[in-house]
Scaffold this active site. Structure first.
Site, PDB file in Angstrom:
ATOM      1  N   CYS A   1       0.852  -1.310   0.058  1.00  0.00           N
ATOM      2  CA  CYS A   1       0.131  -0.073  -0.033  1.00  0.00           C
ATOM      3  C   CYS A   1       0.958   1.134   0.084  1.00  0.00           C
ATOM      4  O   CYS A   1       1.638   1.496  -1.017  1.00  0.00           O
ATOM      5  CB  CYS A   1      -0.938   0.000   1.089  1.00  0.00           C
ATOM      6  SG  CYS A   1      -2.431   0.856   0.773  1.00  0.00           S
TER       7      CYS A   1
ATOM      8  N   ARG B   1     -11.657   6.328  -4.843  1.00  0.00           N
ATOM      9  CA  ARG B   1     -11.167   5.451  -3.933  1.00  0.00           C
ATOM     10  C   ARG B   1     -11.382   4.005  -4.132  1.00  0.00           C
ATOM     11  O   ARG B   1     -12.670   3.743  -4.232  1.00  0.00           O
ATOM     12  CB  ARG B   1     -11.332   5.822  -2.440  1.00  0.00           C
ATOM     13  CG  ARG B   1     -10.329   5.466  -1.480  1.00  0.00           C
ATOM     14  CD  ARG B   1     -10.499   5.961  -0.069  1.00  0.00           C
ATOM     15  NE  ARG B   1      -9.361   5.437   0.709  1.00  0.00           N
ATOM     16  CZ  ARG B   1      -8.232   5.956   1.044  1.00  0.00           C
ATOM     17  NH1 ARG B   1      -7.820   7.085   0.146  1.00  0.00           N
ATOM     18  NH2 ARG B   1      -7.427   5.366   1.712  1.00  0.00           N
TER      19      ARG B   1
ATOM     20  N   HIS C   1      -4.112  -5.756   1.642  1.00  0.00           N
ATOM     21  CA  HIS C   1      -4.123  -6.063   2.994  1.00  0.00           C
ATOM     22  C   HIS C   1      -4.656  -7.418   3.401  1.00  0.00           C
ATOM     23  O   HIS C   1      -4.998  -7.974   2.473  1.00  0.00           O
ATOM     24  CB  HIS C   1      -4.938  -5.213   3.804  1.00  0.00           C
ATOM     25  CG  HIS C   1      -4.680  -3.570   3.483  1.00  0.00           C
ATOM     26  ND1 HIS C   1      -5.848  -2.580   3.512  1.00  0.00           N
ATOM     27  CD2 HIS C   1      -3.797  -2.826   2.840  1.00  0.00           C
ATOM     28  CE1 HIS C   1      -5.530  -1.207   3.155  1.00  0.00           C
ATOM     29  NE2 HIS C   1      -4.289  -1.568   2.577  1.00  0.00           N
TER      30      HIS C   1
END
Lengths: 541, 235
Positions: free
Chosen positions: B92, B125, B189
Site C-alpha cells: 500500500c 478510492r 491488506h
C-alpha cells in the site's frame, strides 16, 4: 423482513413548544420506534429518528432546544461513559439519552423524541458526526475520550479525525470541553480550546500550530487528502421520498445494526463540504462572540482559531493502546513517552500532555480539588474507572458533586448488553464488546481466566477489513479454552495460529455453549457479532 | 544470531495502519515451522536501518508516508539493501514509496526510486476485496487481499505487475502490484501474507536460497483463501 408502518395513531399527541411540523415528526418517530421494538426487529433507536428527520430536517435542533446537553465522543468507551454521565446528571433531574449506542443524528433524534421534555440530555456521538451534532444541539459540555484506528476500510485517518474535531470546536468557542490528557490526538483537538482558559496549554492553539519544523510534504493544504478520502462518498444520503419510505420500511436493515444509521462514507462527503465551512461561518459568527478570531497557518492548512471561552477540563484515565499516536498531529515529529507512566511530549513542537484536573488511583477518582472519591463499580476493568471519572468530570460542569454521583455509577450493571451476565444451560456467560485493537486490549484486561468464545464479523458496521486482528496480541488467552466463531472466524483462526493460541472453531453460538463446560464463559465479540449473540440471549441489556 | 534470518520491519511507528505487523509475524511463524532461526527487528523512523534479509514496509496515512519517504531517502539503508539483493515486501503506502514519486495530502513527493514506477491520484478510492491471477513466472495461486487506497500506480517498461486483476482495482484496474528482482509490492491488506501463504514462502525462499520449503499445516490459511475467493465468485 419488511414491515409496513400503519397510519400513525398518536398524531394527536402534541409536544409543547415544538413547531407543528416538528411535533408531527417527533410523533412519527416515537411510533416507528415502538413498532420496531414491538416486532422484535430492534431497539427502535434508529428507525424512529430516521422517519422523523424526513418530515422535519431540523427536528434534532428543535428537540434539543431548551435542554442542557452534554455530548460524549471518541473511538472507545463512549456508550459506557454516556451511560455513567446520564446516571450522574440524573441526580439533578430527568435526562434524555441514547442508551442503545445509536450514536448518529437519527439516534439522537429518536432518543430526544422518546424522552419527551427533559431538562438534561447526555448523548453519545459517533466521532465523524461530532461537528454536525454540536451545531444542531448547542451542548454545554463535550467530552472527548480517545481516537484510535477503527473500521479501517472507511473510517477517517486518525490524525484527520483529530483535525476535524479541532475545527468543530473552533466553530463553537463557548462549549466547555472535557478531554483526555493521555491521548495526543485528543489533546491536539482540544488544545486550542484551552487557550482562553487558565489551565491546559497556555496560548497552546497558535503556538502548537505554527511552531516546529513541519516536514515540507506536510505543510501543504489538507484539502487534497480530504478529497481523497471522500472520493467514494455517494452524493446524497438523504432518502428523497419520505412517503415511500413510510409505507415500506425495512426495519431489519437499519435497526438491527444500531450505530449504522447512516452511511459513514456518506458523512465523509458532508464533512468534506463542511471542512471549508468553519472559516466562513466563524467570520460571520465572530461579531457576536467575545474574543478575537484569528486564522493560523497549521500543518494542515489555514485553520480558524477562535479565542475559546468555554475552556477545557483535562482528565487522565490511562491509555493502553498507543500505536496511533507515535507522530505529533500538530507538526509530524515524534511523540516521546515516559517508560512507566502516562506522560508524553512532542520532540519538536509545544504539544505535550497537559496537567490533568481529574485523575484515577486504583478505584479512586481524584477531583480537581484533590478530594478522593471511591467508586464501587459493577462494571469491570480499569478502563471503566476511567470512564466513570470522565462522567464525574462532565457532571460536575452541570453542578453535580462527585460524592452525590458516585453511588449512581455503582448502580450501572450493564450497558446495552455490554458486561451483561446471563445464565444459559449452566453457563454463566459474560458479554464483552471489543471492536478495534484498543478495545481488545481492554477486554483482555477485564476477562477472567475462563473458557473464552471469540466471535468476529466484518459486516457493514464492523468495517470490511479484518487486518486489525494482527494488531491485537491474543497471547493473554494462552492456557484458556478458546472457541471461535463468526462470519470471519477463518481470519481469526490464521491470526491465532500465528499467535500460538490453540483454539477450536464452531459454527454457531449454541455449538459454542456445548463446547465449553458448565461455569463461567467469557464472550468477546466485535460489533455485529456481539449483537448476534445478544439476540440469541433475548436482546439482553 | 548472525545465522538467523533477519526480518526488518521498516518504521512501524509511521507505516503500520493495516495490520502490517501481521506480515512480519507470519513470515517469522512460517520460517520457525521449518526450523529456520529468525530474528525480527522493528526499526523506528528515528533509527538507522540495519542490514537484513527481508525488509517489510507497510501501509500508512499520507503524512507519515511522506515523512517515511524523507527519512528513508536520507538513511539510504533500503537502497543498500536492494544493492545487496535483500528481499523487500512493500504494501500500500509502502508500495507507493518504492517508486519514483507518489501523492500525499495533494502534493507530489519523491519516492525511493527502487523500482521504475510512480503513483498518482485515481478518480475514485479503491476499497474492497482484491483478487488477481499471479504472474505465471512466480508459480503461485490466485492473489487475494483487501485494498483501500486513493492512488493509482503506473509501472515503467520492463517492470511486471505481481498479478492480473480479476476483482478490484489494484494498480489501475488491470495490473496489481509489482515484482522486480527480489522486490514485491502490492495493494493487498489482509494482511497480504495471511491470505497468500504461497507468497510468504516465495519471499522466504528468495531470502534463504532454498529451492523448496517443507510443507506445514496450512488448513486455516487454505480455508480463509477459499472463503475470500468464493466471496468474490472465484471459489
Amino acid at each position: 423482513m419488511r414491515c409496513a408502518v400503519p397510519p400513525v395513531a398518536s398524531l394527536g399527541v402534541t409536544d409543547k413548544k415544538l413547531p407543528l411540523r416538528a411535533t408531527l415528526a417527533a410523533s412519527v418517530s416515537r411510533t416507528a420506534a415502538a413498532l420496531s421494538r414491538a416486532t422484535g426487529r430492534g431497539d427502535g433507536s434508529v428507525i424512529g429518528g430516521k422517519l422523523g428527520m424526513m418530515i422535519d430536517p431540523d427536528l434534532l435542533a428543535h428537540l434539543a432546544d431548551g435542554r442542557r446537553i452534554a455530548l460524549v465522543s471518541g473511538t472507545n468507551g463512549k456508550t459506557t461513559t454516556t451511560r455513567f454521565t446520564a446516571a450522574a446528571v440524573g441526580v439533578l433531574g430527568e435526562v434524555a439519552t441514547n442508551s442503545f449506542g445509536a450514536n448518529m443524528p437519527t439516534g439522537h433524534t429518536s432518543a430526544l423524541a422518546r424522552a419527551g421534555s427533559t431538562p438534561f440530555a447526555v448523548l453519545e456521538v459517533d466521532e465523524h458526526y461530532l461537528a454536525q451534532v454540536i451545531k444542531a444541539t448547542s451542548p454545554r459540555v463535550v467530552a472527548l475520550l480517545n481516537l484510535s484506528r477503527d473500521q479501517l476500510d472507511r473510517a477517517k485517518e486518525v490524525a484527520m479525525m483529530a483535525q476535524l474535531w479541532r475545527d468543530a470546536l473552533a466553530a463553537h468557542p463557548d462549549v466547555h470541553v472535557v478531554a483526555n490528557a493521555d491521548d495526543p490526538m485528543v489533546v491536539y483537538a482540544a488544545a486550542a480550546h484551552a487557550a482562553g482558559s487558565a489551565r491546559g496549554l497556555p496560548s497552546g492553539s497558535v503556538a502548537v500550530a505554527v511552531s516546529g519544523p513541519a516536514p515540507e510534504a506536510l505543510t501543504s493544504t489538507g484539502t487534497g487528502a480530504l478529497q481523497a478520502l471522500d472520493e467514494a462518498a455517494p452524493a446524497d444520503p438523504t432518502p428523497s421520498d419520505a412517503a415511500a419510505a413510510l409505507a415500506d420500511v425495512d426495519l431489519t436493515a437499519s435497526d438491527a445494526a444500531a450505530p449504522a444509521d447512516g452511511d459513514p462514507t456518506a458523512t465523509a462527503a458532508a464533512d468534506s463540504a463542511g471542512a471549508t465551512g468553519p472559516v466562513a461561518d466563524l467570520g460571520a459568527a465572530a461579531a457576536g462572540l467575545p474574543g478575537a478570531v484569528a486564522v493560523a497557518e497549521t500543518p494542515f492548512g489555514r485553520a480558524p482559531i477562535a479565542r475559546a471561552t468555554g475552556g477545557v477540563t483535562w482528565f487522565s484515565a490511562g491509555q493502553r493502546w498507543r500505536d496511533d499516536a507515535h507522530v505529533c498531529p500538530a507538526c509530524g515529529a515524534h511523540i516521546e513517552r515516559e517508560d512507566d507512566g502516562d506522560n508524553w511530549w512532542c520532540t519538536s513542537c509545544d504539544l505535550r500532555r497537559p496537567t490533568p484536573d481529574w485523575t484515577i488511583d486504583g478505584s479512586y477518582v481524584l477531583d480537581p480539588a484533590g478530594a478522593r472519591h471511591q467508586l464501587k463499580l459493577q462494571l469491570p476493568g480499569k478502563v471503566n474507572i476511567g470512564n466513570a471519572a470522565t462522567a464525574l468530570a462532565v457532571a460536575s460542569r452541570f453542578g453535580v458533586a462527585p460524592a452525590d454521583a458516585a453511588p449512581k455509577l455503582a448502580e450501572v450493571a450493564s450497558v446495552a448488553g455490554r458486561y451483561a451476565q446471563v445464565q444459559r444451560d449452566g453457563r454463566n456467560i459474560r458479554l464483552l464488546l471489543a471492536k478495534n485493537p484498543a478495545s481488545w486490549l481492554e477486554a483482555f484486561e477485564m476477562a477472567e481466566d475462563a473458557p473464552t468464545l471469540l466471535s468476529i464479523n466484518a459486516r457493514d458496521p464492523d468495517g470490511f477489513d479484518t487486518s486489525w486482528l494482527f494488531d491485537v496480541d491474543f497471547a493473554p488467552l494462552r492456557g484458556r479454552q478458546v472457541v471461535i466463531t463468526g462470519d470471519r472466524a477463518y481470519d481469526l483462526a490464521v491470526r491465532l495460529q500465528v499467535n500460538e493460541v490453540p483454539f477450536s472453531h464452531v459454527r454457531s453460538f449454541s455449538e459454542a455453549l456445548a463446547a465449553v463446560p458448565a461455569g463461567p464463559l467469557e464472550v468477546i465479540a466485535n460489533y455485529t457479532a456481539f449483537q448476534d449473540i445478544r439476540a440469541e440471549l433475548d436482546r439482553v441489556v | 544470531l548472525s545465522n538467523a534470518l533477519q526480518i526488518v520491519w521498516v518504521y512501524p511507528d509511521l507505516l503500520s495502519t493495516y495490520g502490517d505487523r501481521g506480515n512480519m509475524l507470519i513470515l517469522a511463524h512460517r520460517a520457525k515451522q521449518r526450523g529456520i532461526p529468525v530474528e525480527t527487528i522493528e526499526v523506528r523512523s528515528d533509527q538507522a536501518l540495519p542490514t537484513g534479509d527481508i525488509y517489510l514496509i507497510g501501509g500508512g496515512e499520507d503524512g507519515p508516508q511522506a515523512l517515511a519517504a524523507q527519512r528513508l531517502n536520507a538513511d539510504r539503508g533500503l537502497h543498500r539493501a536492494v544493492d545487496n539483493r535483500a528481499v523487500i515486501f512493500a504494501v500500500c503506502a509502502g508500495y507507493q514509496l518504492v517508486g519514483t514519486s507518489f501523492f500525499a495530502k495533494g502534493v507530489q513527493c519523491a519516492g525511493l526510486e527502487l523500482v521504475d514506477l510512480y503513483s498518482d491520484r485515481g478518480p475514485t478510492r479503491a476499497v474492497g476485496e482484491l483478487a488477481g491471477e499471479m504472474d505465471p513466472e512466480l508459480g503461485l495461486p490466485t492473489l487475494t487481499g483487501f485494498e483501500n487506497h486513493g492512488g493509482r500506480t503506473h509501472l515503467g517498461p520492463g517492470v511486471k505487475p505481481l498479478a492480473r486483476v480479476t476483482t478490484g482495482v489494484g494498480n489501475d484496474g488491470v495490473g496489481e502490484g509489482v515484482w522486480s528482482g527480489s522486490i514485491v509490492g502490492t495493494y493487498s491488506h489482509g494482511p497480504a501474507l495471511s491470505r497468500n501463504p504461497g507468497l510468504a514462502d516465495l519471499l522466504l525462499r528468495w531470502a534463504t536460497g532454498e529451492e523448496r520449503l517443507a510443507d506445514i499445516d496450512d488448513q486455516w490459511p487454505t480455508r480463509l483463501r477459499g472463503e475470500r475467493l468464493a466471496a468474490v465468485g472465484q471459489g
